[in-house]
Design a protein around this motif. Structure first.
Motif, PDB file in Angstrom:
ATOM      1  N   ILE A 137       0.869  -1.180   0.000  1.00  0.00           N
ATOM      2  CA  ILE A 137       0.000   0.000   0.000  1.00  0.00           C
ATOM      3  C   ILE A 137       0.902   1.225   0.000  1.00  0.00           C
ATOM      4  O   ILE A 137       1.605   1.467   0.977  1.00  0.00           O
ATOM      5  CB  ILE A 137      -0.934   0.005   1.216  1.00  0.00           C
ATOM      6  CG1 ILE A 137      -1.811  -1.230   1.149  1.00  0.00           C
ATOM      7  CG2 ILE A 137      -1.753   1.280   1.259  1.00  0.00           C
ATOM      8  CD1 ILE A 137      -2.715  -1.441   2.326  1.00  0.00           C
ATOM      9  N   PRO A 138       0.925   1.980  -1.077  1.00  0.00           N
ATOM     10  CA  PRO A 138       0.284   1.722  -2.369  1.00  0.00           C
ATOM     11  C   PRO A 138       1.032   0.628  -3.130  1.00  0.00           C
ATOM     12  O   PRO A 138       2.198   0.356  -2.849  1.00  0.00           O
ATOM     13  CB  PRO A 138       0.389   3.061  -3.100  1.00  0.00           C
ATOM     14  CG  PRO A 138       1.635   3.677  -2.548  1.00  0.00           C
ATOM     15  CD  PRO A 138       1.707   3.227  -1.098  1.00  0.00           C
ATOM     16  N   PRO A 139       0.361   0.010  -4.105  1.00  0.00           N
ATOM     17  CA  PRO A 139       1.024  -1.024  -4.906  1.00  0.00           C
ATOM     18  C   PRO A 139       2.285  -0.459  -5.558  1.00  0.00           C
ATOM     19  O   PRO A 139       2.352   0.718  -5.892  1.00  0.00           O
ATOM     20  CB  PRO A 139      -0.020  -1.378  -5.962  1.00  0.00           C
ATOM     21  CG  PRO A 139      -1.316  -0.984  -5.365  1.00  0.00           C
ATOM     22  CD  PRO A 139      -1.016   0.223  -4.509  1.00  0.00           C
ATOM     23  N   ARG A 140       3.279  -1.329  -5.715  1.00  0.00           N
ATOM     24  CA  ARG A 140       4.569  -0.883  -6.246  1.00  0.00           C
ATOM     25  C   ARG A 140       4.901  -1.599  -7.541  1.00  0.00           C
ATOM     26  O   ARG A 140       4.387  -2.661  -7.825  1.00  0.00           O
ATOM     27  CB  ARG A 140       5.653  -1.149  -5.200  1.00  0.00           C
ATOM     28  CG  ARG A 140       5.412  -0.332  -3.947  1.00  0.00           C
ATOM     29  CD  ARG A 140       6.414  -0.567  -2.837  1.00  0.00           C
ATOM     30  NE  ARG A 140       7.773  -0.558  -3.330  1.00  0.00           N
ATOM     31  CZ  ARG A 140       8.667  -1.483  -2.983  1.00  0.00           C
ATOM     32  NH1 ARG A 140       8.345  -2.454  -2.182  1.00  0.00           N
ATOM     33  NH2 ARG A 140       9.883  -1.423  -3.455  1.00  0.00           N
ATOM     34  N   SER A 141       5.793  -1.007  -8.277  1.00  0.00           N
ATOM     35  CA  SER A 141       6.233  -1.530  -9.572  1.00  0.00           C
ATOM     36  C   SER A 141       7.614  -2.170  -9.425  1.00  0.00           C
ATOM     37  O   SER A 141       8.345  -1.892  -8.468  1.00  0.00           O
ATOM     38  CB  SER A 141       6.320  -0.365 -10.565  1.00  0.00           C
ATOM     39  OG  SER A 141       7.068  -0.712 -11.694  1.00  0.00           O
ATOM     40  N   LEU A 142       7.968  -2.986 -10.398  1.00  0.00           N
ATOM     41  CA  LEU A 142       9.327  -3.526 -10.438  1.00  0.00           C
ATOM     42  C   LEU A 142      10.367  -2.416 -10.538  1.00  0.00           C
ATOM     43  O   LEU A 142      11.519  -2.615 -10.161  1.00  0.00           O
ATOM     44  CB  LEU A 142       9.489  -4.480 -11.633  1.00  0.00           C
ATOM     45  CG  LEU A 142       8.966  -5.893 -11.423  1.00  0.00           C
ATOM     46  CD1 LEU A 142       8.997  -6.664 -12.738  1.00  0.00           C
ATOM     47  CD2 LEU A 142       9.781  -6.625 -10.374  1.00  0.00           C
ATOM     48  N   LEU A 143       9.958  -1.266 -11.019  1.00  0.00           N
ATOM     49  CA  LEU A 143      10.893  -0.146 -11.121  1.00  0.00           C
ATOM     50  C   LEU A 143      11.322   0.372  -9.753  1.00  0.00           C
ATOM     51  O   LEU A 143      12.332   1.049  -9.635  1.00  0.00           O
ATOM     52  CB  LEU A 143      10.259   0.997 -11.928  1.00  0.00           C
ATOM     53  CG  LEU A 143       9.907   0.662 -13.367  1.00  0.00           C
ATOM     54  CD1 LEU A 143       9.247   1.856 -14.038  1.00  0.00           C
ATOM     55  CD2 LEU A 143      11.132   0.205 -14.144  1.00  0.00           C
ATOM     56  N   SER A 144      10.566   0.042  -8.722  1.00  0.00           N
ATOM     57  CA  SER A 144      10.888   0.523  -7.382  1.00  0.00           C
ATOM     58  C   SER A 144      11.503  -0.563  -6.501  1.00  0.00           C
ATOM     59  O   SER A 144      11.706  -0.346  -5.314  1.00  0.00           O
ATOM     60  CB  SER A 144       9.624   1.067  -6.704  1.00  0.00           C
ATOM     61  OG  SER A 144       8.708   0.009  -6.451  1.00  0.00           O
ATOM     62  N   VAL A 145      11.815  -1.717  -7.066  1.00  0.00           N
ATOM     63  CA  VAL A 145      12.338  -2.828  -6.277  1.00  0.00           C
ATOM     64  C   VAL A 145      13.706  -2.474  -5.692  1.00  0.00           C
ATOM     65  O   VAL A 145      14.522  -1.812  -6.328  1.00  0.00           O
ATOM     66  CB  VAL A 145      12.384  -4.136  -7.105  1.00  0.00           C
ATOM     67  CG1 VAL A 145      13.452  -4.092  -8.169  1.00  0.00           C
ATOM     68  CG2 VAL A 145      12.572  -5.346  -6.215  1.00  0.00           C
ATOM     69  N   LYS A 146      13.911  -2.874  -4.450  1.00  0.00           N
ATOM     70  CA  LYS A 146      15.148  -2.602  -3.713  1.00  0.00           C
ATOM     71  C   LYS A 146      15.664  -3.897  -3.100  1.00  0.00           C
ATOM     72  O   LYS A 146      14.960  -4.906  -3.049  1.00  0.00           O
ATOM     73  CB  LYS A 146      14.894  -1.584  -2.591  1.00  0.00           C
ATOM     74  CG  LYS A 146      14.294  -0.284  -3.051  1.00  0.00           C
ATOM     75  CD  LYS A 146      15.308   0.557  -3.763  1.00  0.00           C
ATOM     76  CE  LYS A 146      14.712   1.898  -4.126  1.00  0.00           C
ATOM     77  NZ  LYS A 146      15.073   2.359  -5.430  1.00  0.00           N
ATOM     78  N   VAL A 147      16.858  -3.846  -2.576  1.00  0.00           N
ATOM     79  CA  VAL A 147      17.453  -5.013  -1.924  1.00  0.00           C
ATOM     80  C   VAL A 147      16.567  -5.488  -0.776  1.00  0.00           C
ATOM     81  O   VAL A 147      16.396  -6.694  -0.582  1.00  0.00           O
ATOM     82  CB  VAL A 147      18.882  -4.703  -1.420  1.00  0.00           C
ATOM     83  CG1 VAL A 147      19.430  -5.830  -0.562  1.00  0.00           C
ATOM     84  CG2 VAL A 147      19.817  -4.444  -2.591  1.00  0.00           C
ATOM     85  N   ALA A 148      15.991  -4.576  -0.039  1.00  0.00           N
ATOM     86  CA  ALA A 148      15.127  -4.953   1.083  1.00  0.00           C
ATOM     87  C   ALA A 148      13.959  -5.822   0.618  1.00  0.00           C
ATOM     88  O   ALA A 148      13.552  -6.747   1.320  1.00  0.00           O
ATOM     89  CB  ALA A 148      14.607  -3.697   1.792  1.00  0.00           C
ATOM     90  N   ASP A 149      13.444  -5.542  -0.576  1.00  0.00           N
ATOM     91  CA  ASP A 149      12.357  -6.368  -1.126  1.00  0.00           C
ATOM     92  C   ASP A 149      12.847  -7.783  -1.390  1.00  0.00           C
ATOM     93  O   ASP A 149      12.144  -8.753  -1.094  1.00  0.00           O
ATOM     94  CB  ASP A 149      11.833  -5.765  -2.433  1.00  0.00           C
ATOM     95  CG  ASP A 149      11.244  -4.388  -2.246  1.00  0.00           C
ATOM     96  OD1 ASP A 149      10.442  -4.205  -1.311  1.00  0.00           O
ATOM     97  OD2 ASP A 149      11.597  -3.490  -3.031  1.00  0.00           O
ATOM     98  N   LEU A 150      14.040  -7.897  -1.942  1.00  0.00           N
ATOM     99  CA  LEU A 150      14.605  -9.228  -2.213  1.00  0.00           C
ATOM    100  C   LEU A 150      14.885  -9.975  -0.917  1.00  0.00           C
ATOM    101  O   LEU A 150      14.587 -11.164  -0.802  1.00  0.00           O
ATOM    102  CB  LEU A 150      15.890  -9.099  -3.038  1.00  0.00           C
ATOM    103  CG  LEU A 150      15.764  -8.424  -4.399  1.00  0.00           C
ATOM    104  CD1 LEU A 150      17.127  -8.387  -5.095  1.00  0.00           C
ATOM    105  CD2 LEU A 150      14.739  -9.111  -5.270  1.00  0.00           C
TER     106      LEU A 150
END
Length: 95
Positions: free
Chosen positions: A38-51
């Motif tokens: 929230i809000p939905p995110r795009s692959l363009l905003s992916v970070k190491v923390a997401d991985l």
């Protein structure tokens, strides 16, 4: 972004089976981690923390090669910056 990633995989010379596998792995990541945010995110905003969060939740069973290819695609197509690329590549190598 997922469509462009799939097309990029084809240009890289991967078999149709591998294209589908890598695309599916990343689509699962988007559906599990980025879309529900929230809000939905795009692959363009992916970070190491997401991985890190994703691989922790998957007990490190997610296909890291798919993510390495994703990072290469994002970098090659100028969709992410070099610093973030380096951070994600380093994380993926250590795992």
């Amino acid at each position: 972004i997922l469509v462009a990633f799939y097309k990029w995989l084809a240009k890289e010379g991967l078999s149709e089976k591998m294209q589908h596998e890598h695309h599916a792995n990343i689509r699962i990541f988007v559906n599990d981690r980025l879309s529900p945010a929230i809000p939905p995110r795009s692959l363009l905003s992916v970070k190491v923390a997401d991985l890190e969060a994703y691989f922790s939740a998957c007990d490190n069973k997610a296909n890291r090669v798919s993510f390495k290819r994703l990072v290469k695609f994002l970098c090659d197509s100028d969709r992410i910056g070099w610093k973030e690329t380096e951070r994600m590549e380093k994380f993926l190598k250590l795992q």
